[in-house]
Motif scaffolding. Structure first.
Motif, short mmCIF file in Angstrom:
data_model
loop_
_atom_site.label_atom_id
_atom_site.label_comp_id
_atom_site.label_asym_id
_atom_site.label_seq_id
_atom_site.Cartn_x
_atom_site.Cartn_y
_atom_site.Cartn_z
N LEU A 319 19.92 37.28 10.18
CA LEU A 319 19.83 35.82 10.19
C LEU A 319 19.27 35.31 8.86
O LEU A 319 19.73 34.28 8.34
CB LEU A 319 18.95 35.34 11.35
N CYS A 322 22.14 35.49 6.42
CA CYS A 322 23.06 34.36 6.64
C CYS A 322 22.52 33.08 6.02
O CYS A 322 23.28 32.27 5.47
CB CYS A 322 23.30 34.16 8.13
N GLY A 331 25.86 33.02 11.39
CA GLY A 331 24.48 33.03 11.89
C GLY A 331 24.40 32.56 13.32
O GLY A 331 23.68 33.14 14.14
N ILE A 357 18.78 28.29 8.43
CA ILE A 357 20.22 28.37 8.17
C ILE A 357 20.84 26.97 8.15
O ILE A 357 21.61 26.62 7.24
CB ILE A 357 20.91 29.25 9.25
#
Length: 460
Positions: A319, A322, A331, A357
């Motif tokens: 994550l 991402c 993600g 993200i």
């Protein structure tokens, strides 16, 4: 039916016993048959109580042992040990058993106390542990090295590092476990450099460290981010001729990655013969956190090709990767798969990674909605992450997200000076001078000061 066959039949019934009610029925047959003094039968009953965790069962077990007409503390020690080491039981039950043991007049010995201290460590029973410590001193078992080792571990687990060190200092006999327990106690209490000093003393006393010593010290170096110290510990591993097994190799990878030396971490990772999920996860997370997102995702794919099941640290790493490369959809997919496919419940760090993200690519309203829909209350770190992105992607706060986040953050941490400075600076940037001045006046009234920043540079 013969005596032997009856015993075998009852033992078979005890082996298949799965409930307390069932045990009581079998025990009734044992008493009627006059077999309540059989050693093998008593052992089965004692083991059942420890493995099936009937709470407040100490009194009943005491009656079982009394019926055996055997006042030996062996049965009590077995029961205490099983309760202290069982993964699925209440460790505090070991203390109840000890109280019942003393009530029945059975004498404790040097095998009783180590498991009692281990039990107290498991549920952080400082009060109970201190009482048992006093008991051990009165009876005269407190100078036993095994008792002292577990005492050090107990006080360390309860973050009573001074008490742990006092026990260590007065030890007339020390083993490698004594040193390791003390070093671990210091590390767990975040006394990292003091732990290294204990290690130096250990070497001066001509004690040879083992893999456990090095794993604990490397974790201290990783937390400190001290690459020079980490390299010195690695040199000690080499000088001692230690075999870099999976656990030690993982600790080296983790230390180098957290200290920013990702190339060293990858070199060790590639050379380790045996890897587990923690080894892969440490490398993936290390690559992701230092900007090597593509390499982290590639390593994640290789991990799955090796049929290695990811864990919560693995997902934190991917994550994070991402987030660095703006892979929003990927993600989101991985976040969903985490629970739906791998049955891993997201932690606060995973929610924070998802907010990062979305925030990094300017999807502020979506990030705010994600936080609002979280099943747990977001912490201040998550709100600060979103607020920082608002300052970058929506400087004039056209979406209104920034103001809502500021209110939530200040309500959550009203006395944190860093939050107030961040918000005041933002107000000043957009010309809201009165709001900025009001916040700064509030800081002066409450005597809140901006915490000075600090940095650490290491040449390698």
């Amino acid at each position: 039916m013969s005596f032997t066959s009856k015993t075998q039949q009852l033992l078979a019934l005890l082996n298949s016993c799965s409930s307390l009610k069932h045990l009581f029925q079998i025990h009734t047959h044992i008493i009627i048959s006059g077999l309540c003094q059989q050693t093998s039968i008593i052992l089965k009953i004692v083991n059942f109580f420890a493995s099936h965790t009937p709470i407040n069962s100490a009194t009943y077990v005491g009656l079982v042992i009394k019926q055996s007409h055997n006042s030996s503390n062996v049965w009590w020690n077995i029961l205490i040990r099983n309760y202290a080491t069982c993964n699925n039981c209440s460790h505090s039950e070991a203390i109840r058993v000890f109280v019942e043991m003393r009530r029945c007049g059975a004498a404790s010995d040097e095998f009783t106390y180590p498991f009692l201290f281990k039990a107290c460590s498991s549920f952080l029973g400082l009060k109970e542990g201190k009482q048992i410590h006093a008991e051990a001193i009165k009876i005269g078992f407190c100078n036993n090295v095994y008792v002292q080792n577990t005492l050090v571990h107990f006080y360390g687990s309860c973050k009573k590092i001074v008490d742990a060190y006092k026990v260590f200092v007065v030890m007339s006999l020390r083993t490698v476990i004594s040193w390791n327990s003390t070093i671990s106690a210091f590390v767990e209490s975040c006394w990292f450099y003091e732990a290294v000093e204990i290690f130096r003393e250990m070497r001066e006393c001509q004690f040879q460290p083992d893999e456990t010593t090095m794993v604990v010290l490397l974790s201290a170096c990783a937390e400190l981010g001290d690459l020079s110290l980490g390299k010195w510990i690695h040199c000690q591993v080499i000088e001692q001729g230690m075999f870099v097994n999976c656990q030690l190799g993982t600790s080296l990878v983790d230390m180098y990655a957290k200290c920013g030396a990702v190339d060293y971490a990858r070199l060790i990772f590639d050379r380790i013969g045996e890897r587990n999920v923690w080894t892969w996860s440490a490398m993936i997370l290390g690559l992701a956190r230092h900007g090597f997102a593509v390499e982290a995702m590639e390593l994640f794919r290789k991990m799955k090709d090796c049929s290695m099941k990811p864990n919560y640290v693995t997902f934190l790493g991917v994550l994070c990767a991402c987030s660095h490369v703006g892979m929003v959809e990927e993600g989101q997919r991985l976040f969903r798969e985490m629970e739906s496919v791998h049955r891993i419940k997201p932690m606060m760090a995973h929610y924070g990674a998802m907010v990062d993200i979305l925030s990094r690519v300017g999807r502020l309203e979506e990030a705010y909605k994600f936080i609002a829909d979280m099943p747990v209350e977001a912490d201040a770190v998550i709100w600060r992450t979103l607020l920082s992105s608002c300052h970058i992607h929506d400087i004039n706060d056209n979406t209104g997200v920034g103001e809502k986040v500021r209110r939530r953050l200040l309500a959550l941490e009203p006395k944190r000076s860093g939050n107030l400075v961040m918000v005041a600076n933002k107000y000043a940037e957009v010309g809201l001078w009165e709001k900025a001045a009001k916040l700064r006046r509030g800081m002066r009234v409450r005597r809140l000061k901006k915490v000075a920043g600090e940095s650490c540079a290491s040449i390698f």
